[in-house]
Write a protein that holds these residues in place. Structure first.
Motif, PDB file in Angstrom:
ATOM      1  N   UNK A  57      50.792  17.375  28.979  1.00 39.74           N
ATOM      2  CA  UNK A  57      51.813  18.153  28.385  1.00 39.74           C
ATOM      3  C   UNK A  57      51.565  18.164  26.674  1.00 39.74           C
ATOM      4  N   UNK A  58      51.943  19.142  25.964  1.00 42.48           N
ATOM      5  CA  UNK A  58      51.979  19.196  24.566  1.00 42.48           C
ATOM      6  C   UNK A  58      52.419  18.084  23.744  1.00 42.48           C
TER       7      UNK A  58
ATOM      8  N   UNK B 200      54.464  17.716  21.228  1.00 45.71           N
ATOM      9  CA  UNK B 200      55.750  18.052  20.447  1.00 45.71           C
ATOM     10  C   UNK B 200      56.761  17.435  21.578  1.00 45.71           C
ATOM     11  N   UNK B 201      56.826  17.931  22.867  1.00 47.36           N
ATOM     12  CA  UNK B 201      57.668  17.351  24.069  1.00 47.36           C
ATOM     13  C   UNK B 201      57.508  15.974  23.904  1.00 47.36           C
TER      14      UNK B 201
ATOM     15  N   UNK C 157      60.505  13.424  23.418  1.00 44.69           N
ATOM     16  CA  UNK C 157      61.010  12.210  24.520  1.00 44.69           C
ATOM     17  C   UNK C 157      60.870  10.816  24.095  1.00 44.69           C
TER      18      UNK C 157
ATOM     19  N   UNK D 267      70.163  15.693  22.143  1.00 45.38           N
ATOM     20  CA  UNK D 267      69.281  15.166  23.208  1.00 45.38           C
ATOM     21  C   UNK D 267      68.112  16.356  23.653  1.00 45.38           C
ATOM     22  N   UNK D 268      68.435  17.503  23.128  1.00 47.36           N
ATOM     23  CA  UNK D 268      67.486  18.633  23.494  1.00 47.36           C
ATOM     24  C   UNK D 268      66.751  19.178  22.339  1.00 47.36           C
ATOM     25  N   UNK D 269      65.338  19.350  22.328  1.00 50.72           N
ATOM     26  CA  UNK D 269      64.709  19.947  21.194  1.00 50.72           C
ATOM     27  C   UNK D 269      65.248  21.555  21.051  1.00 50.72           C
ATOM     28  N   UNK D 270      65.443  21.625  19.907  1.00 51.73           N
ATOM     29  CA  UNK D 270      66.094  23.174  19.633  1.00 51.73           C
ATOM     30  C   UNK D 270      64.936  23.776  18.835  1.00 51.73           C
TER      31      UNK D 270
ATOM     32  N   UNK E  27      60.862  23.667  16.295  1.00 49.02           N
ATOM     33  CA  UNK E  27      59.933  22.732  15.888  1.00 49.02           C
ATOM     34  C   UNK E  27      59.132  23.817  15.028  1.00 49.02           C
TER      35      UNK E  27
ATOM     36  N   UNK F  29      53.602  26.209  24.597  1.00 52.68           N
ATOM     37  CA  UNK F  29      54.461  25.195  25.616  1.00 52.68           C
ATOM     38  C   UNK F  29      55.364  24.499  25.098  1.00 52.68           C
ATOM     39  N   UNK F  30      55.406  24.132  23.872  1.00 50.04           N
ATOM     40  CA  UNK F  30      56.585  23.477  23.206  1.00 50.04           C
ATOM     41  C   UNK F  30      57.731  24.588  23.414  1.00 50.04           C
ATOM     42  N   UNK F  31      57.457  25.529  23.014  1.00 52.16           N
ATOM     43  CA  UNK F  31      58.818  26.529  22.844  1.00 52.16           C
ATOM     44  C   UNK F  31      59.175  26.653  24.277  1.00 52.16           C
TER      45      UNK F  31
ATOM     46  N   UNK G  39      59.340  24.638  26.757  1.00 57.89           N
ATOM     47  CA  UNK G  39      59.826  23.303  26.903  1.00 57.89           C
ATOM     48  C   UNK G  39      61.273  23.291  26.188  1.00 57.89           C
ATOM     49  N   UNK G  40      61.520  23.801  24.998  1.00 57.53           N
ATOM     50  CA  UNK G  40      62.600  24.081  24.368  1.00 57.53           C
ATOM     51  C   UNK G  40      63.624  24.950  25.236  1.00 57.53           C
TER      52      UNK G  40
ATOM     53  N   UNK H 291      64.836  23.444  28.022  1.00 56.51           N
ATOM     54  CA  UNK H 291      65.812  22.205  27.594  1.00 56.51           C
ATOM     55  C   UNK H 291      65.498  20.867  28.280  1.00 56.51           C
ATOM     56  N   UNK H 292      64.117  20.605  28.160  1.00 51.13           N
ATOM     57  CA  UNK H 292      63.611  19.327  28.729  1.00 51.13           C
ATOM     58  C   UNK H 292      64.014  18.061  27.793  1.00 51.13           C
TER      59      UNK H 292
END
Lengths: 314, 299
Positions: free
Chosen positions: A81-82, A84-85, A89, A117-120, A122, B288-290, B292-293, B296-297
């Motif tokens: 996985x990338x 950023x995520x 986390x 708690x959710x990435x909005x 980046x 991929x990050x987008x 994931x956004x 809503x991971x």
């Protein structure tokens, strides 16, 4: 038997790894230089983790960072996985209400905004690597200082000069100029820390609302001078966690755990000989860069090819 | 007699019209292949370093065609009126082609509001140059223009049914057609999204007679940017995320994308810039990050 999860973050400059237990506690960790050879770095890392915990039951591996595909294939990872995520986390597991993550690594820098708690949102640095760890370490070399001491030297400064923040090439010529003018080394070093921060806020952080709590991580977060410059500029406390450099690895280990995909991991991977071969496929005008991975001369994977023609079987 | 059609720039908006027009006149044509590394490399050599990626690609396609056909189709497009203009670089493309490739034989049409050029008259002129009588060319144009409009309507409706019926998360790619449809710009992005189970909605497929772009800006000159803003207004509340796709260094997009980001609050937007450097690692990470956004991971 207890289950354990491994997370590996292979960056351009350093390779980080952790093993966590079912509750997300880190039971083994290490950090070493990638030195342009991710496979070797990971083998060393696995060796080091092995020597601290022994042959435990690792059921799932996650990889992140710029070499995530290569290492993911070699370790037979459950998730790739990338970063950023993974960083989001990992950090959220430590600072629950974090709103902003500032990350400055070896070659890239990122900002991650989190809401409930959710990435909005980046952002990442684009083609310019100004103000990243690679820039700081090359400047440290020029000044004859150890990069590890950079922060503590900057702390001594009382009067830092303004260095160009737009581009690290200009910052460098500025720096030489200031030294020749007679500024003290610690002041110039503090000036460099300031310019890293200004550069970051003007490029990566441009137009983003930076709200507290702010967590600063990545290799550069270990530099107290940069941390203090951030605090001054943002007028807010900036948290640097003890394991701030491991958040990507921790995050991907947690993601591997959440994925519930279990693939038994064997520590003897460190004893195998892995070779990669990269070449440009010439079967069509796409000229894909195809990489083949061999495990003891046996081809285990090919990637980079857009179509079947690029796939080499033997 | 063979006409060469470069698969770049206006091709991605007007290919259907061109092809049916030549088909109706029974003129043979060849189309350059999808943009590949060779074409890009050639285009880069032929262009000055300041030009944008789609313009470089365009010259690469012309170069591919120049010895393979009798005429290369190079339209000149200034704009249909004072407030619907093409980008200044593309406006000059016709002259750039003429100057870059000495002795190149082109057929062309000129959409220039100052001279009052109407698209139909221009196609009739083009037909004449290919040796057809004006009534024949006129008839061929009417027929193909009708088919062209039907085709666009069909494409739009197809997309509409995706927006309404698809169970997948939807992402709107907001860009000019020459970016979205190009193999080395937009297609790369669509492919990554599709392989991550995302329904891709394209701004270039949107058609409307109403101009709602004024909600965002009243003084925008470029018709292609207006198209983007119009489709944004139409789709923005019906998709899960928006990708602003720009090719480096596009001046219009610099302005328009910034406007969009400032005026749209609480939407999931990411700005992706594609340049001629081919490393896709950074691009994959961003997309991929987008994704994931959008998904809503969380922990």
């Amino acid at each position: 038997m207890n289950k354990y999860y491994m997370g590996i973050d292979i960056g351009s400059i350093s390779t980080k790894g952790v093993i966590i237990d079912c509750d997300g506690n880190i039971i083994a960790k290490d950090y070493l230089w990638t030195e342009g050879n991710p496979i070797n770095a990971v083998k060393k890392l696995v060796q080091s983790l092995y020597s601290s915990v022994g042959n435990i039951n690792v059921v799932s591996v996650g990889t992140t960072g710029s070499a995530r595909y290569l290492i993911g294939k070699i370790l037979n990872a459950s998730v790739i996985k990338n970063e950023i995520t993974a960083h989001a986390i990992g950090t959220m597991s430590r600072v629950k209400d974090v709103k902003t993550i500032i990350e400055i690594g070896g070659q890239d820098s990122k900002i991650i905004l989190i809401d409930n708690g959710v990435v909005v949102d980046y952002a990442m640095n684009t083609i310019c690597a100004a103000g990243t760890g690679a820039f700081l370490s090359s400047q440290a070399k020029r000044l004859g200082v150890n990069i590890e001491e950079f922060g503590s030297i900057a702390k001594k400064s009382t009067n830092s000069p303004k260095l160009s923040a737009r581009c690290s090439v200009f910052a460098e010529s500025d720096l030489v100029h200031k030294l020749q003018m007679g500024y003290k080394k610690e002041d110039v070093i503090k000036g460099l820390c300031d310019s890293v921060v200004l550069n970051y806020l003007n490029n990566v952080g441009k137009g983003k609302k930076i709200k507290a709590p702010i967590v600063f991580q990545g290799g550069v977060s270990k530099n107290i001078g940069v941390k203090e410059s951030f605090e001054k500029e943002l007028n807010s406390e900036v948290i640097v966690l003890e394991d701030s450099h491991l958040m990507g690895a921790l995050g991907i280990a947690l993601i591997a755990k959440m994925s519930k995909i279990e693939k038994k991991f064997d520590f003897n991977i460190k004893d195998f000989n892995f070779i990669t071969k990269g070449h440009e496929c010439s079967k069509c005008a796409n000229n894909c860069e195809v990489v083949q991975i061999f495990k003891d001369r046996e081809l285990i994977d090919t990637y980079g090819n857009k179509c079947e023609r690029g796939k080499i079987v033997s | 007699m063979i006409v060469g059609i470069p698969r770049a720039l206006y091709y991605h908006s007007y290919s259907y019209l061109w092809k049916t027009f030549f088909d109706n006149l029974k003129v043979e044509y060849i189309i350059s292949p999808k943009t590949n590394k060779d074409i890009l490399k050639k285009g880069k050599i032929l262009s000055t370093d300041e030009t944008c990626l789609p313009a470089k690609i365009y010259l690469g396609h012309i170069d591919y065609l120049k010895d393979k056909c009798d005429y290369v189709l190079v339209p000149r497009y200034l704009g249909v009126d004072k407030i619907n203009l093409s980008c200044i670089k593309f406006n000059s493309m016709y002259d750039i082609v003429k100057n870059t490739f000495k002795n190149i034989k082109t057929i062309d049409y000129n959409i220039d509001y100052i001279k009052g050029c109407k698209i139909k008259n221009e196609f009739i002129k083009m037909g004449k140059k290919l040796g057809f009588k004006s009534n024949v060319a006129s008839e061929a144009f009417d027929k193909s223009y009708k088919e062209f409009n039907n085709y666009r309507m069909h494409e739009f409706e197809l997309q509409e049914s995706k927006v309404v019926n698809s169970e997948l998360k939807k992402v709107l790619i907001l860009s000019h057609s020459y970016n979205i449809e190009d193999e080395m710009i937009g297609k790369k992005i669509s492919n990554i999204l599709i392989s991550n189970d995302i329904e891709v909605i394209l701004s270039s497929k949107f058609i409307s007679n109403e101009d709602k772009s004024t909600n965002i800006s009243k003084t925008l000159y470029w018709d292609s940017s207006r198209q983007i803003l119009n489709s944004l207004e139409y789709y923005k509340n019906r998709v899960d995320g928006i990708i602003l796709l720009t090719s480096f260094p596009c001046g219009n997009d610099c302005l328009v994308n910034e406007l969009i980001i400032r005026k749209l609050k609480n939407y999931k937007i990411v700005n992706i810039v594609i340049d001629e450097v081919n490393a896709s690692a950074g691009l994959v990470t961003r997309l991929e990050s987008f994704i994931d956004i959008i998904n809503g991971i969380t922990i």
